[in-house]
Scaffold this motif. Structure first.
Motif, short mmCIF file in Angstrom:
data_model
loop_
_atom_site.label_atom_id
_atom_site.label_comp_id
_atom_site.label_asym_id
_atom_site.label_seq_id
_atom_site.Cartn_x
_atom_site.Cartn_y
_atom_site.Cartn_z
N MET A 119 25.47 78.04 63.48
CA MET A 119 25.73 79.04 64.52
C MET A 119 26.05 80.38 63.88
SD MET A 119 25.31 77.25 67.24
CE MET A 119 24.16 76.20 66.40
N ALA A 120 25.94 81.39 64.64
CA ALA A 120 26.15 82.73 64.08
C ALA A 120 27.57 82.88 63.57
CB ALA A 120 25.88 83.77 65.16
N THR A 121 27.71 83.57 62.49
CA THR A 121 29.03 83.79 61.92
C THR A 121 29.27 85.28 61.88
OG1 THR A 121 27.92 83.69 59.82
CG2 THR A 121 29.13 81.75 60.49
N LEU B 189 30.88 87.29 58.89
CA LEU B 189 30.23 87.37 57.58
C LEU B 189 29.02 88.29 57.60
CD1 LEU B 189 30.37 86.12 54.74
CD2 LEU B 189 28.61 84.55 55.51
N ILE B 190 28.23 88.14 58.63
CA ILE B 190 26.98 88.88 58.64
C ILE B 190 27.22 90.28 59.17
CG2 ILE B 190 24.62 88.93 59.50
CD1 ILE B 190 25.27 86.55 57.74
N GLU C 180 19.14 81.81 63.44
CA GLU C 180 20.39 81.51 64.13
C GLU C 180 20.26 81.74 65.63
OE1 GLU C 180 20.10 83.27 61.45
OE2 GLU C 180 21.54 82.55 59.97
N ALA D 35 24.74 80.26 58.11
CA ALA D 35 25.69 79.16 57.98
C ALA D 35 25.81 78.75 56.53
CB ALA D 35 25.22 77.98 58.84
N ALA E 256 25.33 80.67 54.00
CA ALA E 256 26.08 81.72 53.31
C ALA E 256 27.57 81.57 53.58
CB ALA E 256 25.61 83.09 53.76
N ALA E 257 27.91 81.23 54.81
CA ALA E 257 29.31 81.06 55.15
C ALA E 257 29.91 79.92 54.32
CB ALA E 257 29.46 80.75 56.64
N ALA F 44 30.29 81.17 50.78
CA ALA F 44 31.39 82.12 50.67
C ALA F 44 32.72 81.37 50.64
CB ALA F 44 31.36 83.10 51.83
#
Lengths: 319, 673
Positions: free
Chosen positions: A1-3, A6-7, A280, B621, B623-624, B627
């Motif tokens: 799912m979108a974060t 972070l992005i 996403e 996801a 990348a999260a 991180a």
């Protein structure tokens, strides 16, 4: 799912700047359901219709009403019952003695946002009257065609419990809803806040439009222009193929569902300020696209009650 | 100036940091010049850098035009005034530094800083004109590396790239250029002599052998450890006792001081009269700057590098007969024969010159010599008698002889009897002249220290020596070393160690053996550097090409060879890198360039235990997750994923996002948390 943390998006786009106040306003009223709110807005922007399946009292009506208020849309609620007639939805022609003519009195469907409460309680005849209006975006009565207002957005609710005496919508009819969402019970902290602040209705009544009609229509036009990269067309196609070929489902997704999925993903990308559809975005909307369209087949490997969208996503590689 | 509106706080903007980089490069590039440059140019540079940094960091005003223009004019005049010219390495370098300072003062944008970096490259290059040691070279290579990092940083806007990763990238870029550099170094057509024959510097404090000799004036001969020259033997070296490195010859004696004969005697024809015998000895001499134009060779040189301007003088000494002092290491090859006869016919006038003694000087020495020739002996008998006298009397070899008075030769011979080579050479020559034999004093070096690490000889100032040459009618000039009669071990092992008993004691107490070894090793490095890098000239190049079977190339052929090898080397390296990359990826390369860059990124993460992306896992996801595993790299990871999403899934007609993605991935070097 979108974060979102972070992005880093390339700064809020103009479109996102228009949409954000809507989301914020709704978020104040419907506490703790940002995802469902965003999905509802995306659904509206994609010119789709929304089906909410949940137990009574979780805020389905409030959501629909708040949407109408925040977007400045005319709003009408139709309570579907077993004795509801098509004319109760569409309107009725009445003979005027003065002019010796029949005059059409527009029904509640001639609103920009129509809440069809407990749609599965009405007879198929009454249901189809609404569903035809949803599809055609026009109403024909006594040989005259009347256009429905724009935007035209139907939020229908259905109650999963108490199935006795209901008329379940057939698959073909369900396909006309772009998304189905569940609201679910609020999180404990949200629920406590809800209890403390009391009635939501007043909040809804106080809510004023935070976006102009003109802007809303422009946003709807914009959805179709959101860039979809080639690999993502492959991705959508792979998802559709998976639902049809994996044997997990009774029937796969229709091409219309595929178009809907893409549309919804475009709308989601717009809501989230993406410059194009990201994987996403497709993943975010897929669950609500398939929830009312797919049924698990017997003998499949997906567990009963599992999140269908998540199961599909885990199986189809992101290009 | 708009780009540098800086906060005063702790956080420096990317542009300010870039300016710091530039100033570091500029100052670093000027560093090798500090010794040679006028102080005010350095002060100007420091002032300009400081002012400009103050502008960036503390919001000072930029230097206004009415300050900069007069400053430019004044400094230009100052350079002209100080050096009287703008030509030559020193004045040119000073001008360069001044211009850098002024440019720095007015630098306001990226382009200015790029210009500064380029001038800095030029300053580094200029430092090679004067400084060519291995240390300088190492420093310059390091500086070029840092400068490349700075160039990478300067080429973009926004925050700086991570320094560590950029440094690795810069090193890789430099490494790619190494094969081309080697090809050019080896094959680029060499000019004889120093390539950069610029007018040299005006000051040269080089010390060396003196051109006069006054034994008796010096009461304490300081043994300087300074290196006179190094010699590397290509053939078997002769025994230490035969290592007489011939220098200038002193003919004229005034009773106290020996000096060189004024005016050239007879040109070069003496060389034709030398008869060489036995084995030739081939060696290479790397002569330190000595402020003289003479060179040294083993007695007796037969042939030598012709392209160094070396000629043999009338007294068999090699020298460069064009004016000016040498300020750089002179490097030449010589073939000598330690066994020879220099049967030069002397005219009656010359015999008179070589037997003349000043009126009234050294009466007792003359009287002694007169007693040797009363029976009309052969010249060799006279020499034997003279040597026998030195051997039989209690003469002592010492570096701290007493001072001598008005008749230094007599006092030395009959009273003090203490002295070093100059005393013996002088006294012996006087005795032989008094006995009617043509004789002269030859100065030079004797022996040398074998550096076993580099297997070559180091000849220091402390190896300086003087001996006598006597002319016999049938044998020509014959070397007679008075010291050999008194202290034969001085000749056999060299003065440094002979006199160094005290020093070895110090060494032993302080356990300086390792220091000595380190010094020798460093000297070996230095010598190899000079021999093979700085001294790589046309001869070595020809020898090297010969050893590869490439002979007698025409100029055009040589250029063709050079170009083709350069192309082959470059293409070969690129091809090899490409193949290596292809081999590493082995068919799992995505076709999409963005996806390919992202795969590289994912490989980096996989090295640090970030589990690979699940099939359905979207980039964000993933990348999260990464991180979370590597918190210090979270910002970089986020930026890379954002760039990837834009490059891959959003309209990117000018491939801006792709370029950013590639750049970020190329410098992404995460560290384990």
């Amino acid at each position: 799912m979108a974060t979102p943390t972070l992005i880093a998006t390339r700064g809020a786009t103009d479109h996102q700047a228009l949409i954000r106040p809507v989301l914020e306003a709704l978020d104040r009223i419907i506490v703790g359901k940002p995802r469902q709110i965003a999905l509802s807005v995306a659904c509206l922007l994609a010119r789709g219709h929304l089906l909410i399946e949940d137990v009574p009292g979780v805020g389905k009506t409030t959501l629909a009403h708040a949407l109408a208020r925040a977007l400045g849309l005319s709003y009408h609620r139709i309570q579907f019952t077993s004795d509801l007639l098509p004319a109760d939805v569409i309107g009725v022609s009445v003979f005027h003695r003065d002019s010796s003519r029949f005059e059409f009195h527009k029904g509640p469907v001639f609103s920009q946002l129509v809440l069809a409460d407990e749609i599965n309680r009405a007879t198929p005849k009454a249901q189809s009257a609404l569903l035809e209006a949803m599809e055609e975006r026009q109403v024909t009565a006594d040989g005259t065609t009347y256009s429905l207002p724009a935007p035209f957005f139907v939020v229908a609710t259905r109650n999963p419990a108490n199935q006795i005496g209901t008329f379940p919508l057939p698959e073909s009819q369900l396909d006309r809803f772009l998304m189905q969402i569940e609201l679910g019970y609020p999180a404990p902290s949200d629920e406590r806040a809800l209890l403390a602040n009391g009635e939501r209705r007043a909040l809804v009544e106080q809510q004023h439009a935070v976006v102009s009609l003109d802007a809303l229509l422009r946003l709807q036009d914009q959805v179709g222009k959101v860039h979809v990269a080639e690999p993502l067309l492959d991705y959508v196609q792979a998802i559709l193929a998976y639902t049809r070929e994996s044997g997990e489902f009774v029937a796969g997704l229709s091409p219309r569902a595929g178009i809907g999925l893409l549309r919804a993903a475009q709308a989601w990308a717009l809501v989230n300020g993406h410059g194009g559809v990201h994987p996403e975005d497709i993943q975010a909307v897929l669950g609500s696209i398939v929830a009312h369209r797919l049924q698990l087949a017997h003998g499949g490997s997906i567990e009963r009650g599992a999140n269908l969208g998540a199961a599909i996503l885990a199986a189809v590689p992101v290009p | 100036m708009t780009a540098l509106a800086l906060p005063r706080g702790r956080e420096l903007s990317g542009d300010a940091q870039r300016l710091l980089w530039t100033s570091a490069i500029v100052v670093g590039a000027s560093l090798p010049h500090w010794g040679a440059l006028a102080g005010w140019t350095l002060a100007l540079l420091a002032g300009a850098v400081a002012w400009r940094l103050a502008v960036a960091l503390y919001g000072w005003p930029m230097a206004p035009r009415f300050v900069r223009l007069p400053l430019a004019f004044l400094s230009f005049c100052a350079v002209l005034f100080q050096y009287r010219t703008l030509n030559g390495s020193e004045a040119g370098t000073a001008l360069l530094v001044v211009m850098v300072a002024l440019k720095f003062l007015e630098s306001s944008n990226q382009r200015d800083q790029l210009v500064l970096i380029l001038i800095s490259y030029f300053m580094m290059f200029a430092s090679v004109l004067t400084e060519r040691g291995p240390l300088t070279a190492t420093y310059l290579v390091a500086l070029v590396w840092v400068t490349t990092v700075a160039l990478l940083q300067l080429g973009r806007r926004g925050p700086l790239l991570p320094v560590r990763a950029t440094a690795v990238l810069a090193a890789r870029l430099l490494l790619y250029s190494v094969p081309l550099m080697i090809v050019l170094f080896v094959l680029f057509p060499r000019l004889p002599g120093p390539l950069w024959a610029l007018p040299g510097s005006t000051s040269s404090g080089a010390s060396g052998l003196s051109d006069t000799m006054s034994p008796g004036d010096i009461t304490n001969l300081g043994l300087s450890d300074e290196v006179a020259f190094r010699a590397e033997f290509m053939s078997r070296p002769p025994p230490a006792g035969a290592l007489y490195w011939r220098g200038p010859t002193l003919t004229h004696f005034n009773g106290r001081t020996w000096s060189m004969q004024q005016g050239a005697r007879r040109g070069e024809r003496v060389a034709d009269t030398i008869e060489y015998r036995g084995e030739p000895t081939r060696y290479r001499v790397m002569l330190e700057p000595n402020g003289r134009n003479w060179a040294f060779a083993l007695d007796m040189p037969e042939s030598w590098s012709r392209d160094r301007g070396l000629r043999m003088g009338s007294d068999y000494q090699l020298g460069m007969f064009f004016g000016g002092q040498r300020t750089r290491v002179l490097d030449y090859e010589v073939t000598s024969y330690v066994d020879y006869s220099a049967r030069e016919p002397l005219t009656a006038g010359e015999i008179a010159t070589f037997t003349s003694l000043p009126e009234g000087s050294s009466p007792r020495a003359r009287a002694l010599a007169a007693t040797w020739i009363t029976d009309g002996p052969s010249p060799s008998t006279v020499i034997d008698r003279a040597m026998g006298y030195l051997r039989s009397q209690p003469f002592q070899y010492t570096l701290t002889p007493p001072a001598l008075g008005a008749q230094p030769v007599d006092e030395f011979l009959f009273e003090t009897r203490e002295g070093f080579c100059e005393h013996y050479a002088s006294a012996l020559t006087v005795l032989l002249r008094a006995a009617g034999l043509p004789a002269r004093v030859v100065m030079g070096y004797q022996g040398g220290e074998l550096n076993s690490i580099g297997s070559y000889y180091i000849i220091r100032e402390s190896d300086a020596h003087a001996w006598t040459e006597v002319w016999l009618e049938d044998q020509g000039w014959v070397r007679v070393d008075g010291v050999a009669a008194v202290a034969p071990e001085r000749v056999a092992i060299g003065s440094g160690r002979w006199s160094g008993a005290a020093r070895t004691a110090v060494d032993r107490v302080l356990n300086l053996g390792w220091l000595k070894r380190t010094a020798l090793a460093w000297d070996a490095v230095n010598t190899r550097w000079h021999a093979w890098v700085v001294g790589y000239g046309p001869e070595l190049q020809r020898a090297l090409l010969d050893s590869f079977g490439v002979r007698n190339l025409e100029r055009t052929e040589r250029w063709t060879l050079l170009l083709s090898l350069a192309v082959i080397a470059t293409v070969g390296v690129l091809l090899a890198l490409r193949l290596y990359a292809a081999w590493r990826e082995q068919g799992r390369r995505p076709i999409d360039p963005a996806a390919r860059a992202f795969a590289t990124f994912a490989r980096q993460l996989a090295r640090l235990d970030v589990a690979p992306r699940a099939p359905g896992e979207p980039p964000a996801a993933y990348a999260a997750r990464a991180a979370k595993t590597l918190p210090p790299a979270a910002a970089d990871i986020g930026a890379i994923v954002a760039a990837y999403l834009r490059a891959r899934y959003e309209p990117d007609p000018e491939l801006v996002a792709l370029a950013e993605l590639r750049q970020r991935v190329s410098v992404f070097r995460p560290q384990r948390a």
